[in-house]
Motif scaffolding. Structure first.
Motif, short mmCIF file in Angstrom:
data_model
loop_
_atom_site.label_atom_id
_atom_site.label_comp_id
_atom_site.label_asym_id
_atom_site.label_seq_id
_atom_site.Cartn_x
_atom_site.Cartn_y
_atom_site.Cartn_z
N THR A 158 0.86 -1.18 0.00
CA THR A 158 0.00 0.00 0.00
C THR A 158 0.90 1.23 0.00
OG1 THR A 158 -1.73 -1.16 1.22
CG2 THR A 158 -1.81 1.25 1.22
N PHE A 159 0.64 2.15 -0.88
CA PHE A 159 1.53 3.29 -1.08
C PHE A 159 1.12 4.47 -0.20
CE2 PHE A 159 0.86 1.23 -5.32
CZ PHE A 159 1.93 0.35 -5.18
N GLU A 160 2.11 5.22 0.23
CA GLU A 160 1.84 6.42 1.03
C GLU A 160 1.10 7.45 0.21
OE1 GLU A 160 5.35 7.95 2.78
OE2 GLU A 160 5.80 6.14 3.92
N ALA A 161 1.40 7.51 -1.06
CA ALA A 161 0.69 8.41 -1.97
C ALA A 161 0.24 7.59 -3.18
CB ALA A 161 1.59 9.55 -2.42
N ASP A 162 -0.97 7.84 -3.67
CA ASP A 162 -1.48 7.10 -4.82
C ASP A 162 -0.61 7.37 -6.05
OD1 ASP A 162 -3.70 6.21 -3.29
OD2 ASP A 162 -4.60 8.19 -3.55
N ILE A 163 -0.50 6.36 -6.90
CA ILE A 163 0.37 6.48 -8.08
C ILE A 163 -0.47 6.39 -9.35
CG2 ILE A 163 2.40 5.59 -6.89
CD1 ILE A 163 1.91 2.88 -8.18
N SER A 164 -0.03 7.14 -10.37
CA SER A 164 -0.77 7.14 -11.64
C SER A 164 0.16 7.31 -12.84
CB SER A 164 -1.81 8.27 -11.64
OG SER A 164 -1.19 9.53 -11.45
N ARG A 165 1.46 7.40 -12.60
CA ARG A 165 2.42 7.55 -13.71
C ARG A 165 2.99 6.20 -14.09
NH1 ARG A 165 6.93 11.83 -12.68
NH2 ARG A 165 7.41 10.30 -11.04
N ASN A 166 3.28 6.02 -15.37
CA ASN A 166 3.83 4.75 -15.86
C ASN A 166 5.08 4.35 -15.11
OD1 ASN A 166 1.84 4.45 -17.78
ND2 ASN A 166 3.01 5.41 -19.42
N ALA A 167 5.99 5.30 -14.91
CA ALA A 167 7.28 4.99 -14.27
C ALA A 167 7.06 4.51 -12.83
CB ALA A 167 8.18 6.21 -14.29
N ASP A 168 6.17 5.17 -12.11
CA ASP A 168 5.91 4.78 -10.72
C ASP A 168 5.30 3.39 -10.64
OD1 ASP A 168 6.89 7.19 -9.77
OD2 ASP A 168 4.92 8.17 -9.84
N VAL A 169 4.34 3.12 -11.53
CA VAL A 169 3.69 1.80 -11.52
C VAL A 169 4.71 0.71 -11.85
CG1 VAL A 169 1.97 0.36 -12.68
CG2 VAL A 169 1.41 2.72 -12.06
N THR A 170 5.56 0.97 -12.82
CA THR A 170 6.57 -0.03 -13.21
C THR A 170 7.54 -0.32 -12.07
OG1 THR A 170 6.45 0.67 -15.54
CG2 THR A 170 8.42 -0.54 -14.85
N ILE A 171 7.99 0.73 -11.40
CA ILE A 171 8.93 0.56 -10.29
C ILE A 171 8.29 -0.23 -9.15
CG2 ILE A 171 10.18 1.78 -8.47
CD1 ILE A 171 10.70 4.02 -10.55
N HIS A 172 7.08 0.14 -8.78
CA HIS A 172 6.42 -0.55 -7.66
C HIS A 172 6.06 -1.99 -8.03
CE1 HIS A 172 6.21 2.65 -4.74
NE2 HIS A 172 5.76 3.49 -5.65
N LEU A 173 5.69 -2.21 -9.26
CA LEU A 173 5.40 -3.57 -9.70
C LEU A 173 6.66 -4.43 -9.64
CD1 LEU A 173 3.13 -5.38 -10.89
CD2 LEU A 173 3.99 -4.76 -13.16
N TYR A 174 7.78 -3.85 -10.04
CA TYR A 174 9.07 -4.55 -10.00
C TYR A 174 9.41 -4.95 -8.57
CZ TYR A 174 14.14 -5.24 -10.45
OH TYR A 174 15.42 -5.76 -10.39
N HIS A 175 9.30 -4.03 -7.63
CA HIS A 175 9.66 -4.34 -6.24
C HIS A 175 8.68 -5.34 -5.62
CE1 HIS A 175 13.05 -1.67 -5.71
NE2 HIS A 175 12.38 -0.69 -6.31
N THR A 176 7.42 -5.31 -6.04
CA THR A 176 6.46 -6.30 -5.56
C THR A 176 6.83 -7.69 -6.07
OG1 THR A 176 4.74 -4.58 -5.57
CG2 THR A 176 4.02 -6.86 -5.37
N VAL A 177 7.28 -7.76 -7.30
CA VAL A 177 7.73 -9.04 -7.84
C VAL A 177 8.92 -9.57 -7.05
CG1 VAL A 177 8.84 -10.15 -9.83
CG2 VAL A 177 6.87 -8.65 -10.17
N LEU A 178 9.88 -8.71 -6.71
CA LEU A 178 11.05 -9.15 -5.94
C LEU A 178 10.63 -9.70 -4.58
CD1 LEU A 178 13.70 -6.35 -6.64
CD2 LEU A 178 13.43 -8.56 -7.77
N GLU A 179 9.68 -9.03 -3.92
CA GLU A 179 9.19 -9.50 -2.63
C GLU A 179 8.48 -10.85 -2.79
OE1 GLU A 179 8.18 -9.96 1.31
OE2 GLU A 179 9.68 -8.65 0.37
N LEU A 180 7.70 -10.99 -3.83
CA LEU A 180 7.01 -12.26 -4.08
C LEU A 180 8.01 -13.39 -4.30
CD1 LEU A 180 4.38 -13.80 -4.56
CD2 LEU A 180 4.52 -13.13 -6.97
N VAL A 181 9.06 -13.13 -5.06
CA VAL A 181 10.08 -14.15 -5.30
C VAL A 181 10.74 -14.57 -3.99
CG1 VAL A 181 12.35 -14.56 -6.36
CG2 VAL A 181 10.52 -13.48 -7.69
N ARG A 182 11.02 -13.60 -3.11
CA ARG A 182 11.61 -13.93 -1.81
C ARG A 182 10.68 -14.85 -1.00
NH1 ARG A 182 13.76 -8.55 -2.10
NH2 ARG A 182 11.88 -7.66 -1.15
#
Length: 367
Positions: free
Chosen positions: A249-273
């Motif tokens: 859950t983000f401290e601030a809502d996101i709506s930009r492509n770059a932000d979504v891509t970065i957060h999706l990437y880090h969520t994937v890394l956490e899932l892999v762990r």
């Protein structure tokens, strides 16, 4: 249909009680089990320490400020496991339908029991007595027809308590509960419920199912059922993990492509762990997106091979994210889960928490 008889057994101040039992110099004194280091955390506090505001999951340093005479005791987990094994030997004398929650608590389904005892409260009383005789420790027990209420009942008269919530009186009991005390209602959910005019179990019961599911998704149906004393979850003695998931859950809502891509990437890394930690094998990837207005969507895709690595999961996660309209509909949460094909949508792990209730308990009634 026969009413179930569910018992929840919960040891009182378990780690601290074991330490006080084995060291008479600690008896009657405020102690906290944990490591006395800069970032140490209290595992369990004795009742003597709790009077000063010391509690589990609290910083050791904060605990010492609250209670200057606090005694910090190093944990002895092997000893706690040995006592836990003794508890389960006692449980198995009554039923094999036992669902451990942790080392010191478990649900038991005694609807049909090995002793042929009619009343669940009689079994709970006997189990408590045997625990005291075998381990020298006290336990609290709750008896009801479902897990939700049995858990609440076990917390009611701690320490050394025994409380029954009878089916005929359950709705009155729930009606007086603050919504914060209902399982699954965290701080943010409680705040949202308060804005909706929901403060008690009765308020929750008066809310339409459609409104609750609109506001809280699948949990809305759970809240709807709990408010009516409905909890059909069985006591599961053998559990197989069917999914692994995580969400941010983000401290601030996101709506930009770059932000979504970065957060999706880090969520994937956490899932892999988490997949690696649990040595889990699954082929279905599910994306969960919750928007600014709390509406949410889920999308899934099933691969023809096990999903374990970032390189396997990230392209599928990006594929699932395509078409999500976050530019005009900002995202407040992204979740990902891997499950076995055919498994319901993965949800974040949920756990019971200790409850402190302000409601007159019903007397022990046949159940």
């Amino acid at each position: 249909m026969e009413r179930r008889k569910i018992i929840h057994v919960d040891m009182d101040q378990f780690f601290a009680a074991v330490e006080q039992r084995d060291n008479e110099e600690l008896r009657g004194k405020p102690i906290a089990v944990g490591r006395d280091v800069e970032r140490g955390v209290v595992s369990t506090a004795s009742y003597e320490a709790r009077r000063y505001g010391v509690h589990s999951a609290q910083s050791i340093q904060v605990a010492k400020r609250l209670c200057p005479q606090l005694i910090i005791v190093e944990p002895h987990f092997q000893k706690y496991k040995e006592v836990s094994a003794q508890l389960h030997e006692i449980f198995h004398d009554y039923t094999d339908l036992i669902e451990p929650i942790s080392l010191d608590e478990a649900f038991l389904d005694v609807t049909e029991n090995k002793k042929g005892m009619e009343l669940g409260v009689a079994i709970a009383r006997e189990i408590k007595q045997r625990i005291r005789e075998t381990t020298g420790l006290t336990a609290s027990a709750g008896v009801s027809y479902c897990k939700f209420l049995a858990k609440i009942a076990s917390d009611w008269r701690k320490p050394d308590g025994l409380t029954v919530i009878h089916p005929d009186r359950a709705l009155d009991f729930i009606a007086h509960l603050k919504v914060e005390k209902i399982w699954g209602v965290g701080q943010k959910t409680a705040e949202k419920m308060h804005r909706m005019g929901i403060f008690t179990g009765l308020d929750l019961r008066n809310m339409a199912l459609e409104r609750l599911t609109h506001e809280f998704g699948k949990m809305g149906h759970v809240f709807y059922d709990f408010a009516r004393g409905i909890d059909n979850r069985p006591v599961v003695s053998e559990w197989e993990r069917k999914s692994v998931s995580c969400e941010h859950t983000f401290e601030a809502d996101i709506s930009r492509n770059a932000d979504v891509t970065i957060h999706l990437y880090h969520t994937v890394l956490e899932l892999v762990r988490r997949i690696e930690k649990n040595d889990f094998e699954g082929r279905t990837l599910t994306l969960k997106v919750k928007f600014l207005d709390f509406q949410q969507i889920t999308r899934s895709i099933t691969a023809d091979h096990t999903l374990r690595t970032k390189d396997e999961i990230l392209p599928l996660a990006k594929q699932l994210m395509q078409g999500v309209n976050f530019h005009s509909h900002p995202i407040r949460l992204i979740g990902l889960g891997v499950s076995k094909p055919g498994t319901p949508t993965p949800q974040p792990d949920k756990q019971w928490t200790e409850l402190e209730l302000d409601f007159k308990p019903w007397p022990e009634t046949a159940l």
